[in-house]
Design a protein around this motif. Structure first.
Motif, PDB file in Angstrom:
ATOM      1  N   THR A  39     -77.460  38.354 -35.594  1.00  0.00           N
ATOM      2  CA  THR A  39     -76.901  38.542 -34.260  1.00  0.00           C
ATOM      3  C   THR A  39     -75.992  39.769 -34.234  1.00  0.00           C
ATOM      4  O   THR A  39     -75.534  40.246 -35.272  1.00  0.00           O
ATOM      5  N   VAL A  40     -75.730  40.253 -33.005  1.00  0.00           N
ATOM      6  CA  VAL A  40     -74.881  41.424 -32.791  1.00  0.00           C
ATOM      7  C   VAL A  40     -73.724  40.997 -31.893  1.00  0.00           C
ATOM      8  O   VAL A  40     -73.950  40.371 -30.857  1.00  0.00           O
ATOM      9  N   PHE A  41     -72.504  41.297 -32.275  1.00  0.00           N
ATOM     10  CA  PHE A  41     -71.355  40.955 -31.430  1.00  0.00           C
ATOM     11  C   PHE A  41     -71.311  41.904 -30.233  1.00  0.00           C
ATOM     12  O   PHE A  41     -71.495  43.111 -30.388  1.00  0.00           O
ATOM     13  N   GLY A  42     -71.045  41.351 -29.062  1.00  0.00           N
ATOM     14  CA  GLY A  42     -70.982  42.155 -27.846  1.00  0.00           C
ATOM     15  C   GLY A  42     -69.615  42.812 -27.686  1.00  0.00           C
ATOM     16  O   GLY A  42     -68.661  42.507 -28.413  1.00  0.00           O
ATOM     17  N   ALA A  43     -69.520  43.724 -26.696  1.00  0.00           N
ATOM     18  CA  ALA A  43     -68.295  44.497 -26.476  1.00  0.00           C
ATOM     19  C   ALA A  43     -67.093  43.593 -26.201  1.00  0.00           C
ATOM     20  O   ALA A  43     -65.982  43.878 -26.644  1.00  0.00           O
ATOM     21  N   GLU A  44     -67.338  42.477 -25.508  1.00  0.00           N
ATOM     22  CA  GLU A  44     -66.243  41.567 -25.165  1.00  0.00           C
ATOM     23  C   GLU A  44     -65.630  40.954 -26.430  1.00  0.00           C
ATOM     24  O   GLU A  44     -64.409  40.876 -26.576  1.00  0.00           O
ATOM     25  N   ASP A  45     -66.493  40.540 -27.352  1.00  0.00           N
ATOM     26  CA  ASP A  45     -66.025  39.954 -28.614  1.00  0.00           C
ATOM     27  C   ASP A  45     -65.268  40.993 -29.435  1.00  0.00           C
ATOM     28  O   ASP A  45     -64.231  40.699 -30.038  1.00  0.00           O
ATOM     29  N   LEU A  46     -65.795  42.212 -29.445  1.00  0.00           N
ATOM     30  CA  LEU A  46     -65.163  43.271 -30.239  1.00  0.00           C
ATOM     31  C   LEU A  46     -63.794  43.609 -29.671  1.00  0.00           C
ATOM     32  O   LEU A  46     -62.821  43.785 -30.417  1.00  0.00           O
ATOM     33  N   ALA A  47     -63.688  43.662 -28.344  1.00  0.00           N
ATOM     34  CA  ALA A  47     -62.405  43.972 -27.706  1.00  0.00           C
ATOM     35  C   ALA A  47     -61.385  42.867 -28.010  1.00  0.00           C
ATOM     36  O   ALA A  47     -60.208  43.145 -28.272  1.00  0.00           O
ATOM     37  N   LEU A  48     -61.862  41.632 -28.018  1.00  0.00           N
ATOM     38  CA  LEU A  48     -60.968  40.501 -28.312  1.00  0.00           C
ATOM     39  C   LEU A  48     -60.459  40.593 -29.755  1.00  0.00           C
ATOM     40  O   LEU A  48     -59.260  40.428 -30.025  1.00  0.00           O
ATOM     41  N   LEU A  49     -61.353  40.891 -30.666  1.00  0.00           N
ATOM     42  CA  LEU A  49     -60.956  40.990 -32.080  1.00  0.00           C
ATOM     43  C   LEU A  49     -59.972  42.149 -32.263  1.00  0.00           C
ATOM     44  O   LEU A  49     -58.977  42.031 -32.991  1.00  0.00           O
ATOM     45  N   ALA A  50     -60.244  43.267 -31.589  1.00  0.00           N
ATOM     46  CA  ALA A  50     -59.348  44.424 -31.683  1.00  0.00           C
ATOM     47  C   ALA A  50     -57.946  44.043 -31.205  1.00  0.00           C
ATOM     48  O   ALA A  50     -56.944  44.391 -31.829  1.00  0.00           O
ATOM     49  N   GLU A  51     -57.891  43.301 -30.113  1.00  0.00           N
ATOM     50  CA  GLU A  51     -56.604  42.863 -29.557  1.00  0.00           C
ATOM     51  C   GLU A  51     -55.811  42.052 -30.583  1.00  0.00           C
ATOM     52  O   GLU A  51     -54.608  42.250 -30.757  1.00  0.00           O
ATOM     53  N   PHE A  52     -56.498  41.139 -31.265  1.00  0.00           N
ATOM     54  CA  PHE A  52     -55.827  40.310 -32.286  1.00  0.00           C
ATOM     55  C   PHE A  52     -55.363  41.165 -33.467  1.00  0.00           C
ATOM     56  O   PHE A  52     -54.283  40.941 -34.000  1.00  0.00           O
ATOM     57  N   CYS A  53     -56.196  42.123 -33.885  1.00  0.00           N
ATOM     58  CA  CYS A  53     -55.814  42.991 -35.009  1.00  0.00           C
ATOM     59  C   CYS A  53     -54.536  43.759 -34.667  1.00  0.00           C
ATOM     60  O   CYS A  53     -53.633  43.884 -35.492  1.00  0.00           O
ATOM     61  N   VAL A  54     -54.482  44.259 -33.435  1.00  0.00           N
ATOM     62  CA  VAL A  54     -53.301  45.029 -33.012  1.00  0.00           C
ATOM     63  C   VAL A  54     -52.090  44.103 -32.935  1.00  0.00           C
ATOM     64  O   VAL A  54     -51.030  44.399 -33.475  1.00  0.00           O
TER      65      VAL A  54
END
Ligand code: PMP
Ligand code: GLN
Length: 384
Positions: free
Chosen positions: A171-186
């Motif tokens: 599977t491929v993670f969509g932009a929404e999932d990636l943005a959410l993960l980025a938010e948590f990393c920050v």
């Protein structure tokens, strides 16, 4: 001896490939194509062996390869990387992962891991002193959620080890999932170690989106690629690492004492390959997509429950409808009695949480896939 390595079993990929050799099975387990790979790229490597410089190359990689990596990612993923200070060549993605974990973690640091996960992650995290915090992704979509991330991140989170496209779910993670993960990393000041070895192996017109390109991630991401997957030459073990200078300086220190360098002849051939035009890469994808469709169709015709594959060399089947509750036992029977090697997906979970999914590698010639389908018909006749 250190129990972390002394107590882990031999990797399921090695076990299954050995069983396949011993039994003469069709090997759809470990992920490698049975085609020799692009001839022009192999020729470049051969020329470099015969006529080229075969002594230690620069520690960070051949300058022409580092420039080619920066140019390739600028073109394909709109990234602006300085080849001098932000790109390094390692001996495969595996060395890059080991080096990143050794370089970034201190004992007791927490590492967020997503299950199912590639089998090397957990032992490497533990050996580097990291404390794993798991997020279990749920079939069939394997998406991230705010709730799951909230449960895994803490003030102690140092690293997030993230694989996209995801092996083994395909599977491929969509932009929404990636943005959410980025938010948590920050929010938690965490570094993302992104295993993107399957970035080029995406189907149905998809485009890979690297996490490093998301807001706040440029300075806190280690992006890892693998020429082995880009060119279908899995034995080459040429890893591509990109990170901001603050991180790269430390990653380079780990690399200098793990392998120090990577064979220069293979680096020269990869540098040549990365500069090829779009049609070349689209062609490699299209060939794999055709194999995916052939094998998916064949399995469906036999009555298997195929979980759709969006990326990677793999597709999965759900064995629950066959009345099977133990993927490892199923795979053992499949190879010994029916002559087809596959991978039980429970091997990608720390505690084997999912036991009804089996992974096949479809990156094979038509004749290999057809031979496997013929043998798989046997197990369906038995189940009927
Ligand atoms: N990460 C993932 C998710 C993989 O699937 C693989 C190999 N298939 C690797 C890392 C290893 O890559 P390399 O062979 O370049 O070490
Ligand atoms: N990554 C490959 C797979 O998932 C296997 C690599 C290995 O054998 N360690 O099948």
């Amino acid at each position: 001896m250190n129990p972390i390595f002394a107590d882990v079993p031999t990797s399921v990929f090695e076990v299954m490939s050995r069983l396949a050799r011993e039994t003469g099975a069709v090997n759809l387990g470990q992920g490698f194509p049975d085609d020799p790979g692009p001839e022009d790229v192999r020729r470049k490597a051969a020329e470099a062996v015969v006529a080229g410089w075969n002594q230690y190359p620069p520690m960070m990689g051949l300058p022409e390869l580092r420039q080619a990596i920066a140019a390739h990612y600028r073109h394909w993923q709109s990234l602006d990387l300085d080849s001098d200070s932000e790109v390094m060549v390692t001996s495969g993605a595996t060395e890059a992962l080991a080096g990143a974990l050794l370089a970034l973690l201190e004992p007791g640091d927490e590492v967020v891991l997503f299950e199912p996960m590639y089998d090397a992650y957990l032992p490497l995290v533990r050996r580097a002193g990291g404390v794993p915090r798991f997020v279990t992704l749920e079939p069939p979509h394997f998406r991230l959620s705010e709730e799951a991330l909230t449960g895994a991140f803490s003030e102690k989170t140092k690293v997030v080890l993230f694989n996209n496209p995801l092996n083994p779910t395909a599977t491929v993670f969509g932009a929404e999932d990636l943005a959410l993960l980025a938010e948590f990393c920050v929010r938690f000041d965490a570094i993302a170690v992104c295993d993107e070895v399957w970035e080029h192996v995406v189907f149905d017109g998809r485009r890979h989106r690297p996490l490093i390109g998301f807001p706040g991630m440029r300075e806190r991401t280690v992006k890892i690629g693998s020429a082995g997957k880009i060119f279908n030459l899995t034995g080459w073990k040429v890893g591509l690492v990109c990170a901001a200078p603050r991180l790269m300086k430390v990653l380079a220190k780990a690399h200098q004492y793990i392998t120090f360098t990577t064979p220069p002849n293979l680096q020269a051939a990869v540098a040549y390959g990365l500069t090829k035009d779009d049609a070349y890469f689209e062609g490699l994808r299209a060939d794999l997509q055709r194999s995916r469709d052939r094998f998916t169709g064949g399995l469906k015709d036999l009555g298997f429950a195929v979980i759709p594959s969006q990326a990677t060399y793999f597709l999965n089947i759900d064995i629950a409808p066959l009345g099977e509750a133990d993927d490892a036992a199923f795979c053992r029977r499949l190879v010994v009695e029916h002559g087809v090697a596959a991978i039980p997906v429970s091997a990608f979970y720390a505690a084997g949480a999912v036991r009804n999914v089996v992974r096949f590698c479809f990156a094979k010639r038509d004749a290999t896939l057809d031979a496997a389908l013929e043998r798989l018909a046997g197990i369906m006749r038995k189940a009927a």
